[in-house]
Design a protein around this motif. Structure first.
Motif, PDB file in Angstrom:
ATOM      1  N   SER A  55       0.824  -1.197   0.000  1.00  0.00           N
ATOM      2  CA  SER A  55       0.000   0.000   0.000  1.00  0.00           C
ATOM      3  C   SER A  55       0.865   1.255   0.000  1.00  0.00           C
ATOM      4  O   SER A  55       0.659   2.161  -0.795  1.00  0.00           O
ATOM      5  CB  SER A  55      -0.924  -0.004   1.218  1.00  0.00           C
ATOM      6  OG  SER A  55      -1.701   1.170   1.252  1.00  0.00           O
ATOM      7  N   LYS A  89      -0.884  -3.948   2.074  1.00  0.00           N
ATOM      8  CA  LYS A  89      -2.246  -3.461   1.847  1.00  0.00           C
ATOM      9  C   LYS A  89      -3.234  -4.266   2.681  1.00  0.00           C
ATOM     10  O   LYS A  89      -3.075  -5.464   2.875  1.00  0.00           O
ATOM     11  CB  LYS A  89      -2.583  -3.594   0.365  1.00  0.00           C
ATOM     12  CG  LYS A  89      -3.807  -2.845  -0.094  1.00  0.00           C
ATOM     13  CD  LYS A  89      -3.893  -2.875  -1.606  1.00  0.00           C
ATOM     14  CE  LYS A  89      -5.049  -2.018  -2.110  1.00  0.00           C
ATOM     15  NZ  LYS A  89      -5.102  -1.990  -3.595  1.00  0.00           N
ATOM     16  N   SER A 125      -3.973  -4.105   5.957  1.00  0.00           N
ATOM     17  CA  SER A 125      -3.406  -4.589   7.210  1.00  0.00           C
ATOM     18  C   SER A 125      -3.475  -3.499   8.270  1.00  0.00           C
ATOM     19  O   SER A 125      -3.576  -2.310   7.955  1.00  0.00           O
ATOM     20  CB  SER A 125      -1.953  -5.022   7.005  1.00  0.00           C
ATOM     21  OG  SER A 125      -1.386  -5.529   8.184  1.00  0.00           O
ATOM     22  N   VAL A 127      -6.620   4.204   2.690  1.00  0.00           N
ATOM     23  CA  VAL A 127      -5.504   4.257   3.636  1.00  0.00           C
ATOM     24  C   VAL A 127      -5.865   5.245   4.737  1.00  0.00           C
ATOM     25  O   VAL A 127      -6.233   6.393   4.457  1.00  0.00           O
ATOM     26  CB  VAL A 127      -4.197   4.686   2.954  1.00  0.00           C
ATOM     27  CG1 VAL A 127      -3.069   4.793   3.986  1.00  0.00           C
ATOM     28  CG2 VAL A 127      -3.810   3.704   1.857  1.00  0.00           C
ATOM     29  N   THR A 148      -6.277  -0.074   4.785  1.00  0.00           N
ATOM     30  CA  THR A 148      -4.946  -0.155   5.380  1.00  0.00           C
ATOM     31  C   THR A 148      -4.900   0.877   6.500  1.00  0.00           C
ATOM     32  O   THR A 148      -5.081   2.070   6.263  1.00  0.00           O
ATOM     33  CB  THR A 148      -3.848   0.158   4.350  1.00  0.00           C
ATOM     34  OG1 THR A 148      -3.945  -0.759   3.263  1.00  0.00           O
ATOM     35  CG2 THR A 148      -2.469   0.057   4.983  1.00  0.00           C
TER      36      THR A 148
END
Length: 256
Positions: free
Chosen positions: A3, A28, A30, A154, A185
């Motif tokens: 990511s 990505k 996580s 993100v 993420t």
């Protein structure tokens, strides 16, 4: 898949360089915890991602794109940021405050993302309440909802449970875990090592701008690391609910 990536990043502040040849790749989808002593570079690392700071050299890549080439409005469509000790000083309603996350889209919300963010963060019932009347835990959910309605996958959070009681800490952390399950993420600065061990999948430990340890959370923490980085003795305890061992600081306690 990756990511975010730091490639040979140098830099920090005018008076102090923090990182030298920093190389990292964040997976990505996580939950990645950033931890380490005060002044280790955790918040600074986040600032490189959302362009509050620019590297002297090297690149920060967001899904392969150099963030230096992405303007701030476009970047806001890809990532959301929840600041440390975030606050809203003006008497906006909760719905109005969350709607500010639509700035990058000219305020338009054809996809009902504000409504969805309120629902995701369980604050629909607070929609008409003034943000100046909220508790700390409620305000953190508002700030997170504002970031969510930017519709990026993100999320950057700088100590999101700082100053919250245990109930609200758990509530926020469980919400972040649910978002990870939905493909987000989450990159989160945390000081509480117990929360790091319970909720994160990956942990990055920094010390004075150096990567001390990085990898799966269950393998990162050791007695040696806790002693060397935090200068504390530690021991392991078994948690029957989680069915695993956790590291805790060793306290001498009272002599009584």
């Amino acid at each position: 898949m990756v990511s975010l990536e730091f490639s040979h990043v140098y830099g920090g502040y005018e008076s102090q360089s923090v990182f030298e040849d920093l190389n990292l790749a964040f997976p990505k989808g996580s939950f990645i915890a950033l931890t380490g002593p005060n002044g280790s570079g955790k918040s600074t690392l986040l600032k490189f991602i959302y362009k509050h700071l620019k590297p002297i050299d090297g690149k920060v890549l967001l899904e392969g794109r150099n963030v230096a080439t992405i303007n701030q409005k476009e970047l806001a469509k890809h990532l959301g940021f929840v600041p440390q000790n975030g606050k809203l000083d003006y008497a906006f309603t909760v719905t109005e405050a969350v709607s500010m996350g639509r700035y990058a889209y000219g305020g338009q919300d054809s996809g009902r993302s504000v409504e969805q963010a309120l629902l995701e963060c369980d604050i629909v019932h607070l929609g008409d309440k003034l943000v100046t009347e909220l508790s700390g835990g409620e305000l953190q959910r508002v700030l997170l909802a504002r970031a969510l309605c930017q519709q990026g996958k993100v999320l950057l959070l700088d100590e999101p449970v700082n100053h919250l009681d245990v109930k609200h800490q758990r509530s926020i952390m469980e919400l972040l875990c649910r978002l990870v399950e939905k493909g987000y993420t989450v990159i989160c600065v945390l000081h509480d090592l117990l929360l790091v061990q319970i909720y994160s999948q990956t942990t990055l430990v920094l010390q004075t701008g150096k990567v001390v340890a990085y990898g799966p959370t269950e393998t990162v923490f050791t007695e040696t690391l806790l002693r060397d980085v935090y200068d504390i003795d530690a021991h392991q305890v078994y948690d029957p609910t989680l069915d695993r061992m956790l590291w805790l600081p060793t306290y001498k306690g009272s002599s009584q």
